[in-house]
Scaffold this motif. Structure first.
Motif, PDB file in Angstrom:
ATOM      1  N   GLU A  13     -12.177  -2.091 -11.350  1.00  0.00           N
ATOM      2  CA  GLU A  13     -13.222  -2.641 -10.473  1.00  0.00           C
ATOM      3  C   GLU A  13     -12.722  -3.875  -9.724  1.00  0.00           C
ATOM      4  O   GLU A  13     -12.883  -3.994  -8.508  1.00  0.00           O
ATOM      5  CB  GLU A  13     -14.472  -2.978 -11.278  1.00  0.00           C
ATOM      6  N   ALA A  14     -12.092  -4.793 -10.449  1.00  0.00           N
ATOM      7  CA  ALA A  14     -11.578  -6.009  -9.825  1.00  0.00           C
ATOM      8  C   ALA A  14     -10.523  -5.687  -8.766  1.00  0.00           C
ATOM      9  O   ALA A  14     -10.532  -6.266  -7.672  1.00  0.00           O
ATOM     10  CB  ALA A  14     -11.003  -6.942 -10.897  1.00  0.00           C
ATOM     11  N   ASP A  15      -9.613  -4.766  -9.089  1.00  0.00           N
ATOM     12  CA  ASP A  15      -8.565  -4.391  -8.130  1.00  0.00           C
ATOM     13  C   ASP A  15      -9.152  -3.746  -6.881  1.00  0.00           C
ATOM     14  O   ASP A  15      -8.721  -4.027  -5.757  1.00  0.00           O
ATOM     15  CB  ASP A  15      -7.570  -3.425  -8.770  1.00  0.00           C
ATOM     16  N   LEU A  16     -10.123  -2.857  -7.054  1.00  0.00           N
ATOM     17  CA  LEU A  16     -10.725  -2.192  -5.896  1.00  0.00           C
ATOM     18  C   LEU A  16     -11.452  -3.189  -5.007  1.00  0.00           C
ATOM     19  O   LEU A  16     -11.416  -3.069  -3.781  1.00  0.00           O
ATOM     20  CB  LEU A  16     -11.669  -1.075  -6.340  1.00  0.00           C
ATOM     21  N   LEU A  17     -12.077  -4.182  -5.607  1.00  0.00           N
ATOM     22  CA  LEU A  17     -12.760  -5.200  -4.813  1.00  0.00           C
ATOM     23  C   LEU A  17     -11.772  -6.139  -4.135  1.00  0.00           C
ATOM     24  O   LEU A  17     -12.002  -6.600  -3.022  1.00  0.00           O
ATOM     25  CB  LEU A  17     -13.742  -5.985  -5.683  1.00  0.00           C
ATOM     26  N   GLN A  18     -10.649  -6.414  -4.783  1.00  0.00           N
ATOM     27  CA  GLN A  18      -9.666  -7.327  -4.207  1.00  0.00           C
ATOM     28  C   GLN A  18      -8.725  -6.647  -3.216  1.00  0.00           C
ATOM     29  O   GLN A  18      -8.473  -7.159  -2.135  1.00  0.00           O
ATOM     30  CB  GLN A  18      -8.841  -7.988  -5.302  1.00  0.00           C
ATOM     31  N   TYR A  19      -8.164  -5.485  -3.596  1.00  0.00           N
ATOM     32  CA  TYR A  19      -7.113  -4.857  -2.796  1.00  0.00           C
ATOM     33  C   TYR A  19      -7.600  -3.694  -1.943  1.00  0.00           C
ATOM     34  O   TYR A  19      -6.920  -3.292  -1.010  1.00  0.00           O
ATOM     35  CB  TYR A  19      -5.978  -4.360  -3.708  1.00  0.00           C
ATOM     36  N   GLY A  20      -8.708  -3.111  -2.305  1.00  0.00           N
ATOM     37  CA  GLY A  20      -9.229  -1.963  -1.563  1.00  0.00           C
ATOM     38  C   GLY A  20      -8.736  -0.643  -2.134  1.00  0.00           C
ATOM     39  O   GLY A  20      -7.792  -0.586  -2.920  1.00  0.00           O
ATOM     40  N   PHE A  21      -9.418   0.398  -1.736  1.00  0.00           N
ATOM     41  CA  PHE A  21      -9.140   1.756  -2.187  1.00  0.00           C
ATOM     42  C   PHE A  21      -7.970   2.331  -1.392  1.00  0.00           C
ATOM     43  O   PHE A  21      -7.784   1.998  -0.223  1.00  0.00           O
ATOM     44  CB  PHE A  21     -10.384   2.613  -1.896  1.00  0.00           C
ATOM     45  N   ILE A  22      -7.203   3.225  -2.001  1.00  0.00           N
ATOM     46  CA  ILE A  22      -6.139   3.930  -1.283  1.00  0.00           C
ATOM     47  C   ILE A  22      -6.764   4.623  -0.079  1.00  0.00           C
ATOM     48  O   ILE A  22      -7.795   5.280  -0.196  1.00  0.00           O
ATOM     49  CB  ILE A  22      -5.469   4.986  -2.182  1.00  0.00           C
ATOM     50  N   LYS A  23      -6.144   4.503   1.053  1.00  0.00           N
ATOM     51  CA  LYS A  23      -6.666   5.106   2.274  1.00  0.00           C
ATOM     52  C   LYS A  23      -6.809   6.616   2.109  1.00  0.00           C
ATOM     53  O   LYS A  23      -5.895   7.292   1.662  1.00  0.00           O
ATOM     54  CB  LYS A  23      -5.720   4.801   3.437  1.00  0.00           C
ATOM     55  N   ASP A  24      -7.967   7.105   2.445  1.00  0.00           N
ATOM     56  CA  ASP A  24      -8.272   8.535   2.474  1.00  0.00           C
ATOM     57  C   ASP A  24      -8.214   9.237   1.116  1.00  0.00           C
ATOM     58  O   ASP A  24      -8.053  10.441   1.060  1.00  0.00           O
ATOM     59  CB  ASP A  24      -7.375   9.274   3.474  1.00  0.00           C
ATOM     60  N   TYR A  25      -8.340   8.504   0.021  1.00  0.00           N
ATOM     61  CA  TYR A  25      -8.412   9.152  -1.295  1.00  0.00           C
ATOM     62  C   TYR A  25      -9.863   9.593  -1.498  1.00  0.00           C
ATOM     63  O   TYR A  25     -10.626   9.005  -2.249  1.00  0.00           O
ATOM     64  CB  TYR A  25      -7.951   8.202  -2.398  1.00  0.00           C
ATOM     65  N   ALA A  26     -10.232  10.659  -0.780  1.00  0.00           N
ATOM     66  CA  ALA A  26     -11.620  11.112  -0.753  1.00  0.00           C
ATOM     67  C   ALA A  26     -11.912  12.208  -1.770  1.00  0.00           C
ATOM     68  O   ALA A  26     -13.062  12.448  -2.103  1.00  0.00           O
ATOM     69  CB  ALA A  26     -11.987  11.589   0.648  1.00  0.00           C
ATOM     70  N   ILE A  27     -10.903  12.907  -2.247  1.00  0.00           N
ATOM     71  CA  ILE A  27     -11.081  13.884  -3.322  1.00  0.00           C
ATOM     72  C   ILE A  27     -10.424  13.271  -4.548  1.00  0.00           C
ATOM     73  O   ILE A  27      -9.209  13.145  -4.611  1.00  0.00           O
ATOM     74  CB  ILE A  27     -10.461  15.251  -2.970  1.00  0.00           C
ATOM     75  N   TRP A  28     -11.244  12.876  -5.497  1.00  0.00           N
ATOM     76  CA  TRP A  28     -10.765  12.116  -6.648  1.00  0.00           C
ATOM     77  C   TRP A  28     -10.171  13.042  -7.704  1.00  0.00           C
ATOM     78  O   TRP A  28     -10.606  13.075  -8.858  1.00  0.00           O
ATOM     79  CB  TRP A  28     -11.903  11.285  -7.209  1.00  0.00           C
ATOM     80  N   MET A  29      -9.129  13.767  -7.326  1.00  0.00           N
ATOM     81  CA  MET A  29      -8.493  14.757  -8.204  1.00  0.00           C
ATOM     82  C   MET A  29      -7.955  14.139  -9.486  1.00  0.00           C
ATOM     83  O   MET A  29      -8.024  14.738 -10.542  1.00  0.00           O
ATOM     84  CB  MET A  29      -7.348  15.472  -7.474  1.00  0.00           C
ATOM     85  N   LEU A  30      -7.407  12.953  -9.406  1.00  0.00           N
ATOM     86  CA  LEU A  30      -6.828  12.309 -10.586  1.00  0.00           C
ATOM     87  C   LEU A  30      -7.896  11.669 -11.471  1.00  0.00           C
ATOM     88  O   LEU A  30      -7.581  11.092 -12.496  1.00  0.00           O
ATOM     89  CB  LEU A  30      -5.801  11.262 -10.162  1.00  0.00           C
ATOM     90  N   HIS A  31      -9.147  11.814 -11.051  1.00  0.00           N
ATOM     91  CA  HIS A  31     -10.255  11.239 -11.801  1.00  0.00           C
ATOM     92  C   HIS A  31     -11.312  12.287 -12.138  1.00  0.00           C
ATOM     93  O   HIS A  31     -12.456  11.962 -12.424  1.00  0.00           O
ATOM     94  CB  HIS A  31     -10.854  10.070 -11.025  1.00  0.00           C
ATOM     95  N   GLY A  32     -10.912  13.568 -12.067  1.00  0.00           N
ATOM     96  CA  GLY A  32     -11.786  14.638 -12.534  1.00  0.00           C
ATOM     97  C   GLY A  32     -12.500  15.446 -11.474  1.00  0.00           C
ATOM     98  O   GLY A  32     -13.206  16.396 -11.800  1.00  0.00           O
TER      99      GLY A  32
END
Length: 123
Positions: free
Chosen positions: A56-75
């Motif tokens: 959560e902290a990393d996503l708020l600080q650094y942002g999400f990987i560009k265009d990682y719209a299908i969360w395959m590595l997360h189920g």
């Protein structure tokens, strides 16, 4: 699920913060809250495993990987495609997902995979 928030530049917007909470709820739907998951922030790039709070902290600080719209590595499952152009196995939106990957069977019968393949298979 709307994932347009992923590419927002302003990570202080309520839409982005709510999107991060939705992602974490999805990623942890079948996991214990103490488990580490791949962190999809721009710094960790889905390679490093982090705790829920650290993700959560990393996503708020650094942002999400560009265009990682299908969360395959997360189920998340890949969507089914009814179009003729994507009927071939290994094709997504007309792109070969296996392009650049090689599986080489060694003399001892073991298969060797490139590092991208290995990182996709690792849990």
């Amino acid at each position: 699920m709307d994932k347009s928030w992923i590419n927002l530049n302003n990570r202080r917007l309520p839409q982005y913060e709510e999107g991060v909470r939705q992602f974490l709820s999805f990623a942890y739907a079948t996991k214990d809250v103490q488990e580490k998951i791949r962190c999809p922030c721009k710094r960790c790039n889905n390679v490093l495993y982090q705790s829920r709070d650290d993700v959560e902290a990393d996503l708020l600080q650094y942002g999400f990987i560009k265009d990682y719209a299908i969360w395959m590595l997360h189920g998340e499952e890949l969507p089914d495609s009814d179009s003729d152009e994507d009927e071939d196995e290994g094709m997504i939106d007309g792109h070969d997902i296996n392009e650049g990957r090689e599986n080489i069977a060694g003399a001892d019968g073991y298969e060797f995979f490139d590092t991208q393949d290995m990182s996709r298979r690792r849990k």
